[in-house]
Design a protein around this motif. Structure first.
Motif, PDB file in Angstrom:
ATOM      1  N   ILE A 137      -3.618   4.520   8.941  1.00 19.91           N
ATOM      2  CA  ILE A 137      -3.168   3.566   7.936  1.00 19.91           C
ATOM      3  C   ILE A 137      -1.912   2.892   8.457  1.00 19.91           C
ATOM      4  O   ILE A 137      -0.955   3.559   8.850  1.00 19.91           O
ATOM      5  CB  ILE A 137      -2.888   4.277   6.594  1.00 19.91           C
ATOM      6  N   LYS A 138      -1.914   1.575   8.469  1.00 15.02           N
ATOM      7  CA  LYS A 138      -0.752   0.819   8.920  1.00 15.02           C
ATOM      8  C   LYS A 138       0.194   0.675   7.735  1.00 15.02           C
ATOM      9  O   LYS A 138      -0.190   0.161   6.686  1.00 15.02           O
ATOM     10  CB  LYS A 138      -1.166  -0.554   9.446  1.00 15.02           C
ATOM     11  N   THR A 139       1.424   1.147   7.917  1.00 18.52           N
ATOM     12  CA  THR A 139       2.361   1.154   6.802  1.00 18.52           C
ATOM     13  C   THR A 139       3.796   1.110   7.296  1.00 18.52           C
ATOM     14  O   THR A 139       4.083   1.483   8.438  1.00 18.52           O
ATOM     15  CB  THR A 139       2.159   2.418   5.943  1.00 18.52           C
ATOM     16  N   ASP A 140       4.692   0.655   6.431  1.00 18.01           N
ATOM     17  CA  ASP A 140       6.124   0.732   6.727  1.00 18.01           C
ATOM     18  C   ASP A 140       6.756   1.889   5.944  1.00 18.01           C
ATOM     19  O   ASP A 140       7.961   2.049   5.934  1.00 18.01           O
ATOM     20  CB  ASP A 140       6.826  -0.594   6.419  1.00 18.01           C
ATOM     21  N   GLN A 141       5.908   2.706   5.280  1.00 17.81           N
ATOM     22  CA  GLN A 141       6.368   3.860   4.509  1.00 17.81           C
ATOM     23  C   GLN A 141       5.520   5.086   4.873  1.00 17.81           C
ATOM     24  O   GLN A 141       4.743   5.576   4.059  1.00 17.81           O
ATOM     25  CB  GLN A 141       6.253   3.572   3.015  1.00 17.81           C
ATOM     26  N   PRO A 142       5.683   5.616   6.072  1.00 17.19           N
ATOM     27  CA  PRO A 142       4.815   6.715   6.514  1.00 17.19           C
ATOM     28  C   PRO A 142       4.907   7.958   5.640  1.00 17.19           C
ATOM     29  O   PRO A 142       3.898   8.622   5.408  1.00 17.19           O
ATOM     30  CB  PRO A 142       5.282   7.001   7.943  1.00 17.19           C
ATOM     31  N   GLN A 143       6.089   8.289   5.145  1.00 19.69           N
ATOM     32  CA  GLN A 143       6.217   9.486   4.315  1.00 19.69           C
ATOM     33  C   GLN A 143       5.440   9.326   3.011  1.00 19.69           C
ATOM     34  O   GLN A 143       4.823  10.274   2.529  1.00 19.69           O
ATOM     35  CB  GLN A 143       7.689   9.798   4.023  1.00 19.69           C
TER      36      GLN A 143
END
Length: 139
Positions: A41-47
């Motif tokens: 999943i491409k995200t800027d919020q990995p947590q």
């Protein structure tokens, strides 16, 4: 079990966080495992993605424990059931939130009315004291 990897884009809205601190940064691929498969999943919020994947897995385990049916064509569709249960849980939580918010707003209005009435009464008492003092000074 398949080792297929699926790539999804995730842009969770700011403020949708858990008790843990969620950091923002450059979008990157995060690998999570759900339904015995890996997904990227491409995200800027990995947590946040990891927390959500853990919640999906918890819900899937609950459903598997309560309904040990087979998954696949003509059988119980786990991803759909999990998605439905999570959506239902969110809906119920939103209803509870709206009810609590309405109760708090109503109580806030009552408290404001009480405070205003108390302040009005205190102001009236001060006015009576001033009038009495003015009358005493004039007599």
């Amino acid at each position: 079990m398949s080792s297929d990897k699926h790539i999804y884009s995730d842009r969770a809205r700011p403020g949708a966080t858990d008790e843990k601190s969620i950091s923002f940064g450059e979008p990157r691929l995060v690998t999570v495992k759900m339904f015995d498969r890996e997904y990227q999943i491409k995200t800027d919020q990995p947590q946040l993605v990891e927390l959500l994947a853990a919640e999906v897995n918890r819900e899937a385990r609950k459903l598997r424990d309560s309904s040990p049916a087979q998954m696949g064509p003509g059988h119980f569709d786990w991803p759909v059931q999990v998605a439905f249960q999570l959506a239902l849980s969110r809906f119920r939580t939103q209803e509870e939130y709206n009810t609590l918010k309405a109760q708090i707003d109503s109580e806030a209005e009552r408290m404001a009315e009480r405070i205003t009435a108390t302040l009005d009464q205190a102001e009236a008492e001060k006015m009576v004291q001033r009038i009495k003092a003015d009358l005493d000074d004039n007599l």
